[in-house]
Scaffold this active site. Structure first.
Site, mmCIF file in Angstrom:
data_model
loop_
_atom_site.group_PDB
_atom_site.id
_atom_site.type_symbol
_atom_site.label_atom_id
_atom_site.label_comp_id
_atom_site.label_asym_id
_atom_site.label_seq_id
_atom_site.Cartn_x
_atom_site.Cartn_y
_atom_site.Cartn_z
ATOM 1 N N GLN A 1 -51.871 -9.981 -66.825
ATOM 2 C CA GLN A 1 -52.799 -11.131 -66.966
ATOM 3 C C GLN A 1 -54.366 -10.777 -67.282
ATOM 4 O OE1 GLN A 1 -50.604 -10.956 -64.549
ATOM 5 N NE2 GLN A 1 -49.486 -13.045 -64.076
ATOM 6 N N ASN B 1 -53.311 -15.422 -53.523
ATOM 7 C CA ASN B 1 -53.856 -15.135 -55.107
ATOM 8 C C ASN B 1 -52.865 -14.029 -55.599
ATOM 9 O OD1 ASN B 1 -55.343 -15.893 -57.428
ATOM 10 N ND2 ASN B 1 -56.354 -14.133 -57.016
ATOM 11 N N LYS B 2 -52.846 -13.930 -56.858
ATOM 12 C CA LYS B 2 -52.452 -12.701 -57.618
ATOM 13 C C LYS B 2 -52.193 -11.620 -56.670
ATOM 14 C CE LYS B 2 -50.463 -12.935 -60.354
ATOM 15 N NZ LYS B 2 -48.884 -13.428 -60.528
ATOM 16 N N ARG C 1 -49.215 -20.681 -67.166
ATOM 17 C CA ARG C 1 -49.417 -20.208 -66.033
ATOM 18 C C ARG C 1 -50.984 -20.279 -65.424
ATOM 19 N NH1 ARG C 1 -52.955 -17.160 -66.994
ATOM 20 N NH2 ARG C 1 -53.402 -16.677 -65.025
ATOM 21 N N GLY C 2 -51.131 -19.772 -64.069
ATOM 22 C CA GLY C 2 -52.396 -20.242 -63.333
ATOM 23 C C GLY C 2 -52.220 -21.655 -62.615
ATOM 24 N N ALA C 3 -52.883 -21.603 -61.415
ATOM 25 C CA ALA C 3 -52.400 -22.767 -60.505
ATOM 26 C C ALA C 3 -52.793 -24.050 -61.126
ATOM 27 C CB ALA C 3 -52.925 -22.548 -59.250
ATOM 28 N N ASP D 1 -54.316 -19.310 -55.668
ATOM 29 C CA ASP D 1 -52.928 -20.350 -55.831
ATOM 30 C C ASP D 1 -52.658 -21.366 -54.604
ATOM 31 O OD1 ASP D 1 -52.451 -17.985 -57.875
ATOM 32 O OD2 ASP D 1 -51.180 -19.265 -58.497
#
Ligand code: MRU
Length: 352
Positions: free
Chosen positions: A202, A253-254, A53-55, A243
């Protein structure tokens, strides 16, 4: 880089000729478990389930998924190969909708596949391209950390959200956490406040784990505590990743990032976004056009499989929100730091 006690960088996504190994982030921090596969569908599942995960890391994994998919295609002619490969790419792009890096990586793979006069050559080129995508993100995160660290004063208390470290980039540095790591490496005295990042934690599970491995003092707070610390002047700056960044600088973003940006502005605290240029999507004029992933409501009604709400209680679960560009003090990329007007800066950087 001090991300491991022995100095060995984390192996978040690693390629070994014809197989891929992925560190299962859903098991961290309790267990360090690796998944090894030659099947592109396993990589897609890992992306969907946030094992990777994570862009930027999603983009890297997507590149390898495309390579694995191509290697498995049995085709005597280019026509048959392209038909099958298109199906593979379509499956990959449907894994998660928000991170721009996924689509950027798939486009790079599609482009490379168009150039070659036989199937074997194209397969070889695709493997090389997937490796090049990871190398590019590695270089970008390293450069970004250098540019970003220059913005951080000594004795800074930095509030960050979600996880934006090596785990999120599959590189040597992260995005926002990469900037923090680099500032600490440069000898600055840094303290981190990490938000837990509900629903999937996260921040609590991954950012604290990475920061502690790097010997950076980190303190965990719940998401709703951020305003308290900002209002008391206890935060020097907020740094987050991204993202997807639209052409005008609006940033997805998140979930929870937008609230932090508003709180930062209210409390006159700089709010920085760190992201590689592969996260920028100039085809979208504003953040309103960014697709926002809606995930299973069980992620909200449960924490790590344990119900925290009455059975059957409905819940919303957008995984990302959009921060309008007016709340962002600067965007840190590998090509440099840009400030308002972001539209002009982002366009200019495309050529850089
Ligand atoms: O749902 P996730 O864990 O993939 O979301 C990750 C984030 O929102 C990060 O902040 C983002 O990808 C930017 S940093 C790499």
């Amino acid at each position: 880089m001090k991300t491991e006690p022995g100095g060995t960088p984390l192996k978040v996504v690693s390629w070994a000729g014809n197989s891929l190994t992925i560190l299962d982030q859903t098991r961290l921090p309790q267990q360090e478990i690796y998944i090894q596969t030659t099947d592109y569908r396993d990589v897609i599942t890992a992306i969907k389930e946030l094992k990777v995960r994570g862009a930027p890391a999603i983009g890297v994994a997507a590149g390898y998924a495309a390579a694995l998919g191509a290697l498995k295609i049995k085709a005597a002619t280019l026509n048959v190969f392209f038909k099958e490969f298109d199906k593979v790419l379509e499956e990959i792009v449907s894994s998660r909708p928000t991170a721009r890096n996924l689509f950027w990586a798939v486009e790079r793979m599609r482009c490379v596949s168009c150039d070659g006069d036989n199937v074997a050559t194209i397969k070889e080129r695709l493997v090389n391209e997937a490796v090049a995508i990871q190398a590019k993100e590695t270089e970008s995160s390293t450069q970004m950390s250098v540019h970003g660290a220059a913005l951080i004063p000594d004795n800074a208390v930095i509030l960050t959200h979600c996880n934006t470290g090596v785990l999120a980039t599959a590189a040597l540095y992260g995005t926002a956490l990469g900037v923090i790591l680099r500032a600490a490496e440069n000898g600055k005295n840094i303290r981190v406040i990490a938000t837990e990042t509900r629903p999937l934690l996260q921040g609590a599970r991954l950012t604290t784990w990475e920061a502690l491995r790097a010997d950076i003092p980190v303190t965990l707070i719940t998401d709703s505590m951020a305003g308290h610390f900002l209002s008391r002047g206890l935060v020097t700056c907020v740094i987050v990743g991204a993202d997807r960044i639209a052409a005008n600088g609006d940033t997805a973003n998140k979930i929870g990032t937008y609230s932090l940006a508003v709180l930062a502005k209210e409390n006159k605290t700089p709010f920085y976004v760190a992201a590689p240029y592969s996260t920028v999507d100039l085809s979208l004029a504003t953040g309103k056009e960014i697709p926002i992933e809606e995930r299973n409501s069980k992620e909200v009604t449960h924490i790590q499989g344990v119900a925290i709400a009455p059975e059957g209680c409905p819940a919303f679960n957008p995984a990302f929100d959009v921060t309008p560009h007016r709340y962002i003090s600067a965007i840190i990329t590998e090509k440099g730091v840009i400030r308002k007007p972001y539209g002009k800066g982002l366009k200019t950087l495309r050529q850089a």
